[in-house]
Enzyme design. Structure first.
Site, short mmCIF file in Angstrom:
data_model
loop_
_atom_site.label_atom_id
_atom_site.label_comp_id
_atom_site.label_asym_id
_atom_site.label_seq_id
_atom_site.Cartn_x
_atom_site.Cartn_y
_atom_site.Cartn_z
N ILE A 16 -0.35 -3.59 -5.49
CA ILE A 16 -0.30 -2.85 -4.23
C ILE A 16 1.16 -2.70 -3.80
CG2 ILE A 16 -1.05 -2.80 -1.81
CD1 ILE A 16 -3.36 -4.74 -2.65
N ASP A 69 11.59 -1.80 -4.07
CA ASP A 69 11.98 -0.63 -3.29
C ASP A 69 11.64 0.59 -4.13
OD1 ASP A 69 13.14 1.45 -1.92
OD2 ASP A 69 15.03 0.43 -1.54
N ASN A 103 0.84 2.85 -2.08
CA ASN A 103 0.69 2.90 -0.63
C ASN A 103 2.04 2.97 0.10
OD1 ASN A 103 -0.56 2.07 2.10
ND2 ASN A 103 0.80 0.35 1.64
N ARG A 137 4.64 6.22 -13.32
CA ARG A 137 5.25 6.30 -14.67
C ARG A 137 5.42 4.90 -15.26
NH1 ARG A 137 11.05 8.99 -14.71
NH2 ARG A 137 11.55 7.10 -13.53
N TYR A 169 7.57 15.08 6.48
CA TYR A 169 6.48 14.14 6.19
C TYR A 169 5.27 14.91 5.66
CZ TYR A 169 3.09 10.37 6.70
OH TYR A 169 2.12 9.43 6.44
N LYS A 173 3.61 14.42 1.95
CA LYS A 173 2.21 14.04 1.70
C LYS A 173 1.45 15.17 1.00
CE LYS A 173 2.09 9.75 3.12
NZ LYS A 173 2.10 8.67 2.10
N1 LIG Z 1 -0.74 4.65 9.95
C1 LIG Z 1 -1.05 5.91 9.85
O1 LIG Z 1 -1.38 6.57 10.86
C2 LIG Z 1 -1.04 6.59 8.49
C3 LIG Z 1 -1.81 7.74 8.35
C4 LIG Z 1 -1.81 8.39 7.13
C5 LIG Z 1 -1.09 7.88 6.07
N2 LIG Z 1 -0.33 6.76 6.24
C6 LIG Z 1 0.40 6.28 5.05
O2 LIG Z 1 -0.09 4.99 4.74
C7 LIG Z 1 0.88 4.27 3.98
C8 LIG Z 1 1.02 2.88 4.59
O3 LIG Z 1 1.50 3.00 5.91
P1 LIG Z 1 1.03 2.06 7.10
O4 LIG Z 1 0.34 2.92 8.09
O5 LIG Z 1 0.34 0.86 6.58
O6 LIG Z 1 2.47 1.71 7.76
P2 LIG Z 1 3.34 0.38 7.75
O7 LIG Z 1 2.62 -0.71 8.44
O8 LIG Z 1 4.68 0.80 8.26
O9 LIG Z 1 3.45 0.01 6.20
C9 LIG Z 1 4.29 0.72 5.31
C10 LIG Z 1 4.52 -0.13 4.09
O10 LIG Z 1 5.29 0.63 3.13
C11 LIG Z 1 6.36 -0.18 2.71
N3 LIG Z 1 7.48 0.65 2.30
C12 LIG Z 1 8.07 1.66 2.98
N4 LIG Z 1 9.10 2.16 2.27
C13 LIG Z 1 9.16 1.44 1.12
C14 LIG Z 1 10.01 1.45 -0.01
N5 LIG Z 1 11.03 2.31 -0.11
N6 LIG Z 1 9.77 0.59 -1.01
C15 LIG Z 1 8.75 -0.29 -0.93
N7 LIG Z 1 7.93 -0.37 0.12
C16 LIG Z 1 8.13 0.48 1.13
C17 LIG Z 1 6.68 -1.10 3.87
O11 LIG Z 1 7.28 -2.30 3.40
P3 LIG Z 1 8.81 -2.74 3.54
O12 LIG Z 1 9.34 -2.11 4.79
O13 LIG Z 1 8.73 -4.23 3.62
O14 LIG Z 1 9.45 -2.26 2.30
C18 LIG Z 1 5.28 -1.40 4.39
O15 LIG Z 1 4.71 -2.46 3.67
C19 LIG Z 1 2.15 5.13 4.03
O16 LIG Z 1 2.26 5.83 2.83
C20 LIG Z 1 1.89 6.07 5.18
O17 LIG Z 1 2.61 7.27 5.06
C21 LIG Z 1 -0.30 6.09 7.43
#
Ligand SMILES: NC(=O)c1ccc[n+]([C@@H]2O[C@H](COP(=O)([O-])OP(=O)(O)OC[C@H]3O[C@@H](n4cnc5c(N)ncnc54)[C@H](OP(=O)(O)O)[C@@H]3O)[C@@H](O)[C@H]2O)c1
Length: 270
Positions: A16, A69, A103, A137, A169, A173
């Site tokens: 994950i 990252d 994710n 990949r 954004y 997506k």
């Molecule tokens: N919440 C919503 O409303 C929503 C709706 C649709 C889609 N999403 C999508 O759902 C996914 C998860 O988001 P979330 O809502 O759970 O938000 P979140 O709580 O901010 O979690 C985002 C996660 O992504 C990690 N991350 C971000 N940039 C990264 C990088 N460069 N390398 C590795 N890890 C990275 C962060 O970890 P670190 O900062 O520790 O690296 C964190 O664990 C995202 O793709 C987001 O776009 C969210």
């Protein structure tokens, strides 16, 4: 008529990305509760440590974590080398990667295009688009053919509908959605399943990140409404991975009932 059994996730390796908060952390706990073995990645290792402990408590066979990252190819390669060390380099049902959840990602800023910042644009494309490509990949060679393995990407309703301030954004997506579709075509015949889960409004750290730590602005996004929780999405991810091995959930849009469309949210008076 016989209903095919759910594929067991017990003892299966599940990777994950973005497991330090939100959907990723909840997914770690939910797959852990199924007895899966977890490989967790994100940049905040202290947070991963906590999530790993919670996942073990929930029942995970293993809960291992490593800095990742996804916006940097060397970091992805280092992470996958570590994964190889942990699970071996075999393509067998138990000694290989069964589930990859791409994710990691998020939104940075809510500027219009004319006010947009290069750093925000680049961060969004790097994590949500290139990160998915890099991870896929690197991890695909570790996934077995014809064994019910699956790749689940996290998209968004933003990939389906544009909104003001969301150009990059939404583009990112929409890119994730097309990458998912192309990958499914490319993997035809391998038995590896490929899908995307595209959530609407969900209360995680998403808005805190989008508003660069401004907690009041982040809170406003969810005011008076009943958003999805990280656990709602985690449960769906477990369900998808647990379908019988011939069943592919292609694309799933999940919104709270209070959100009829992007930008059309019901809010109770507070
Ligand atoms: N919440 C919503 O409303 C929503 C709706 C649709 C889609 N999403 C999508 O759902 C996914 C998860 O988001 P979330 O809502 O759970 O938000 P979140 O709580 O901010 O979690 C985002 C996660 O992504 C990690 N991350 C971000 N940039 C990264 C990088 N460069 N390398 C590795 N890890 C990275 C962060 O970890 P670190 O900062 O520790 O690296 C964190 O664990 C995202 O793709 C987001 O776009 C969210």
């Amino acid at each position: 008529m016989r209903i095919p059994p759910m594929s067991s996730l017990k003892g299966k390796w599940v990777l994950i990305t973005g497991a330090s908060s939100g959907f990723g952390a909840a997914a770690a706990r939910a797959f852990g509760a199924e007895g899966a073995k977890l490989l967790l990645g994100a940049r905040r290792v202290d947070r991963l440590k906590r999530v790993a402990a919670e996942s073990r408590k929930a029942g995970a066979g293993e809960a291992l974590f490593h800095e990742l990252d996804v916006s940097k190819t060397p970091s992805v390669e280092k992470f996958i080398s570590w994964v190889r060390e942990k699970i071996g380099n075999r393509r067998s049902a138990t000694g290989s990667l069964h589930v990859l959840i791409n994710n990691a990602g998020g939104a940075h800023g809510l500027d219009t295009i004319v006010e947009g910042k290069d750093a925000d644009w680049e961060a969004m494309i790097q994590s949500n688009v290139l990160g998915v490509l890099r991870m896929t990949r690197a991890a695909l060679p570790l996934m077995p053919h014809d064994a019910g393995a699956c790749i689940i990407n996290i998209g968004s309703v933003a990939g389906h509908t544009a909104y003001e301030g969301g150009a990059v954004y939404c583009a990112a997506k929409a890119g994730e959605l097309q990458i998912t579709r192309a990958l499914r075509l490319e993997l035809l015949g391998t038995g590896i399943r490929v899908g995307t889960v595209d959530p609407g409004l969900a209360e995680t750290e998403f808005s805190l990140v989008r508003f660069k730590g401004d907690a009041a602005s982040a809170k406003k996004v969810y005011a008076g409404t009943h958003p999805l929780t990280a656990e709602d999405i985690a449960e769906i991810l477990v369900w998808i991975a647990g379908r019988p091995s011939h069943v592919n959930i292609d694309e799933l849009i999940v919104k709270p009932v209070d959100q009829a469309a992007v930008g059309k949210v019901y809010r109770r008076k507070l």
